[in-house]
Design a protein around this motif. Structure first.
Motif, PDB file in Angstrom:
ATOM      1  N   VAL A  25       0.870  -1.172   0.000  1.00  0.00           N
ATOM      2  CA  VAL A  25       0.000   0.000   0.000  1.00  0.00           C
ATOM      3  C   VAL A  25       0.910   1.227   0.000  1.00  0.00           C
ATOM      4  O   VAL A  25       1.973   1.231   0.633  1.00  0.00           O
ATOM      5  CB  VAL A  25      -0.963   0.011   1.214  1.00  0.00           C
ATOM      6  CG1 VAL A  25      -0.211   0.038   2.527  1.00  0.00           C
ATOM      7  CG2 VAL A  25      -1.945   1.169   1.131  1.00  0.00           C
ATOM      8  N   ILE A  26       0.473   2.264  -0.724  1.00  0.00           N
ATOM      9  CA  ILE A  26       1.246   3.507  -0.825  1.00  0.00           C
ATOM     10  C   ILE A  26       0.285   4.671  -0.589  1.00  0.00           C
ATOM     11  O   ILE A  26      -0.795   4.717  -1.170  1.00  0.00           O
ATOM     12  CB  ILE A  26       1.884   3.665  -2.229  1.00  0.00           C
ATOM     13  CG1 ILE A  26       2.736   2.441  -2.576  1.00  0.00           C
ATOM     14  CG2 ILE A  26       2.705   4.956  -2.307  1.00  0.00           C
ATOM     15  CD1 ILE A  26       3.071   2.332  -4.060  1.00  0.00           C
ATOM     16  N   VAL A  27       0.687   5.594   0.280  1.00  0.00           N
ATOM     17  CA  VAL A  27      -0.065   6.830   0.465  1.00  0.00           C
ATOM     18  C   VAL A  27       0.898   8.003   0.311  1.00  0.00           C
ATOM     19  O   VAL A  27       2.096   7.871   0.552  1.00  0.00           O
ATOM     20  CB  VAL A  27      -0.786   6.913   1.839  1.00  0.00           C
ATOM     21  CG1 VAL A  27      -1.825   5.808   1.970  1.00  0.00           C
ATOM     22  CG2 VAL A  27       0.187   6.883   2.991  1.00  0.00           C
ATOM     23  N   GLU A  28       0.348   9.140  -0.071  1.00  0.00           N
ATOM     24  CA  GLU A  28       1.161  10.347  -0.191  1.00  0.00           C
ATOM     25  C   GLU A  28       0.949  11.200   1.044  1.00  0.00           C
ATOM     26  O   GLU A  28      -0.140  11.705   1.290  1.00  0.00           O
ATOM     27  CB  GLU A  28       0.797  11.127  -1.449  1.00  0.00           C
ATOM     28  CG  GLU A  28       1.737  12.294  -1.679  1.00  0.00           C
ATOM     29  CD  GLU A  28       1.459  13.026  -2.975  1.00  0.00           C
ATOM     30  OE1 GLU A  28       1.785  14.239  -3.030  1.00  0.00           O
ATOM     31  OE2 GLU A  28       0.926  12.423  -3.903  1.00  0.00           O
ATOM     32  N   HIS A  29       2.008  11.354   1.814  1.00  0.00           N
ATOM     33  CA  HIS A  29       1.977  12.127   3.050  1.00  0.00           C
ATOM     34  C   HIS A  29       2.458  13.550   2.741  1.00  0.00           C
ATOM     35  O   HIS A  29       3.413  13.727   1.977  1.00  0.00           O
ATOM     36  CB  HIS A  29       2.890  11.457   4.090  1.00  0.00           C
ATOM     37  CG  HIS A  29       2.766  12.026   5.452  1.00  0.00           C
ATOM     38  ND1 HIS A  29       3.467  13.140   5.857  1.00  0.00           N
ATOM     39  CD2 HIS A  29       2.019  11.640   6.511  1.00  0.00           C
ATOM     40  CE1 HIS A  29       3.168  13.411   7.112  1.00  0.00           C
ATOM     41  NE2 HIS A  29       2.289  12.511   7.531  1.00  0.00           N
ATOM     42  N   PRO A  30       1.829  14.576   3.334  1.00  0.00           N
ATOM     43  CA  PRO A  30       2.220  15.951   3.010  1.00  0.00           C
ATOM     44  C   PRO A  30       3.636  16.325   3.440  1.00  0.00           C
ATOM     45  O   PRO A  30       4.226  17.235   2.867  1.00  0.00           O
ATOM     46  CB  PRO A  30       1.182  16.806   3.749  1.00  0.00           C
ATOM     47  CG  PRO A  30       0.578  15.922   4.773  1.00  0.00           C
ATOM     48  CD  PRO A  30       0.706  14.519   4.265  1.00  0.00           C
ATOM     49  N   VAL A  31       4.187  15.636   4.415  1.00  0.00           N
ATOM     50  CA  VAL A  31       5.543  15.938   4.882  1.00  0.00           C
ATOM     51  C   VAL A  31       6.556  14.909   4.376  1.00  0.00           C
ATOM     52  O   VAL A  31       7.610  15.250   3.860  1.00  0.00           O
ATOM     53  CB  VAL A  31       5.590  16.001   6.433  1.00  0.00           C
ATOM     54  CG1 VAL A  31       7.021  16.191   6.919  1.00  0.00           C
ATOM     55  CG2 VAL A  31       4.692  17.120   6.950  1.00  0.00           C
ATOM     56  N   TYR A  32       6.231  13.633   4.515  1.00  0.00           N
ATOM     57  CA  TYR A  32       7.182  12.567   4.201  1.00  0.00           C
ATOM     58  C   TYR A  32       7.174  12.119   2.747  1.00  0.00           C
ATOM     59  O   TYR A  32       8.021  11.353   2.331  1.00  0.00           O
ATOM     60  CB  TYR A  32       6.903  11.340   5.076  1.00  0.00           C
ATOM     61  CG  TYR A  32       7.021  11.611   6.552  1.00  0.00           C
ATOM     62  CD1 TYR A  32       8.235  11.984   7.119  1.00  0.00           C
ATOM     63  CD2 TYR A  32       5.912  11.502   7.375  1.00  0.00           C
ATOM     64  CE1 TYR A  32       8.343  12.230   8.462  1.00  0.00           C
ATOM     65  CE2 TYR A  32       6.013  11.750   8.735  1.00  0.00           C
ATOM     66  CZ  TYR A  32       7.230  12.114   9.274  1.00  0.00           C
ATOM     67  OH  TYR A  32       7.331  12.358  10.611  1.00  0.00           O
ATOM     68  N   GLY A  33       6.202  12.567   1.971  1.00  0.00           N
ATOM     69  CA  GLY A  33       6.093  12.092   0.594  1.00  0.00           C
ATOM     70  C   GLY A  33       5.426  10.725   0.572  1.00  0.00           C
ATOM     71  O   GLY A  33       4.573  10.431   1.408  1.00  0.00           O
ATOM     72  N   THR A  39      -4.977   9.600   4.645  1.00  0.00           N
ATOM     73  CA  THR A  39      -5.297  10.296   3.403  1.00  0.00           C
ATOM     74  C   THR A  39      -6.780  10.191   3.047  1.00  0.00           C
ATOM     75  O   THR A  39      -7.130  10.084   1.871  1.00  0.00           O
ATOM     76  CB  THR A  39      -4.457   9.712   2.243  1.00  0.00           C
ATOM     77  OG1 THR A  39      -4.718   8.298   2.170  1.00  0.00           O
ATOM     78  CG2 THR A  39      -2.978   9.966   2.444  1.00  0.00           C
ATOM     79  N   SER A  40      -7.633  10.220   4.042  1.00  0.00           N
ATOM     80  CA  SER A  40      -9.085  10.107   3.832  1.00  0.00           C
ATOM     81  C   SER A  40      -9.456   8.892   2.989  1.00  0.00           C
ATOM     82  O   SER A  40     -10.376   8.933   2.186  1.00  0.00           O
ATOM     83  CB  SER A  40      -9.635  11.375   3.173  1.00  0.00           C
ATOM     84  OG  SER A  40      -9.339  12.498   3.975  1.00  0.00           O
ATOM     85  N   GLY A  41      -8.695   7.829   3.161  1.00  0.00           N
ATOM     86  CA  GLY A  41      -8.994   6.575   2.479  1.00  0.00           C
ATOM     87  C   GLY A  41      -8.377   6.410   1.107  1.00  0.00           C
ATOM     88  O   GLY A  41      -8.429   5.326   0.522  1.00  0.00           O
ATOM     89  N   LEU A  42      -7.787   7.460   0.543  1.00  0.00           N
ATOM     90  CA  LEU A  42      -7.179   7.369  -0.785  1.00  0.00           C
ATOM     91  C   LEU A  42      -5.800   6.717  -0.682  1.00  0.00           C
ATOM     92  O   LEU A  42      -4.955   7.145   0.109  1.00  0.00           O
ATOM     93  CB  LEU A  42      -7.057   8.759  -1.416  1.00  0.00           C
ATOM     94  CG  LEU A  42      -6.511   8.800  -2.842  1.00  0.00           C
ATOM     95  CD1 LEU A  42      -7.403   8.027  -3.799  1.00  0.00           C
ATOM     96  CD2 LEU A  42      -6.345  10.238  -3.299  1.00  0.00           C
TER      97      LEU A  42
END
Length: 181
Positions: A107-115, A148-151
């Motif tokens: 699973v991959i999410v885009e974090h606003p600080v860590y990328g 990420t609100s589920g995204l």
């Protein structure tokens, strides 16, 4: 597989033994099991795995344990899909995917600080899905998608493209597949 060793293996000898053990294992092996077999602590095993990965050994840590990824053992199709759902639908999502013969690699999410944050999942059947979710519940961990609100994205692997396409259709029908750009 061999039973526990009679003596404590040290450093490089232990890492070579661990590497060979993982290469010959048919599935993931927990750090606790490896610690028992080598007469060291689980923390020592974690350090050994880090050192082996630093040597570019294809070892991944899954929710079921350590796994040696055999290069070219079979040619798999790999695709990235985007999903969005609330945490209560995680089981449904993964079951839909594995029911089509597809493996959820990560699973991959885009974090606003860590990328991009990536975590290994490696589930290929309902039993593995249940074990993964039980691990989440037992540790009171959050799913990365909750950041990420589920995204989130998944890398999926399968023997052929059609299996992934069928899984995507079923995810779309369930309202879990995010709109594709």
């Amino acid at each position: 597989m061999s039973k526990e060793l009679e003596k404590k293996l040290l450093g490089e000898e232990r890492r070579e033994w661990l590497l060979n053990y993982l290469k010959n294992s048919s599935g993931p092996v927990t750090g606790t099991a490896l610690a028992k077999k080598t007469n060291v602590s689980r923390q020592v095993i974690v350090g050994d795995m880090t050192l082996l990965k630093a040597r570019n050994e294809p070892i991944i840590a899954t929710s079921q344990g350590y796994l040696y990824m055999r290069a070219g053992s079979q040619s798999l199709v790999e695709r990235i899909i985007a999903c969005q759902h609330d945490p209560s639908q995680a089981e449904q999502e993964m079951n839909i995917i594995v029911d089509h013969g597809v493996t959820v690699k990560n699973v991959i999410v885009e974090h606003p600080v860590y990328g991009d944050l990536t975590a290994s999942i490696m589930v290929s059947n309902r039993k593995e899905v249940q074990a993964f979710l039980k691990s989440i519940r037992n540790t009171n961990a959050s799913l990365l998608s909750e950041l990420t609100s589920g995204l989130h994205l998944h890398i999926l692997t399968a023997a052929d493209e059609q299996m992934i396409l069928n899984a995507k259709k079923a995810l779309n029908k369930a309202g879990i597949l995010a709109e594709e750009n």
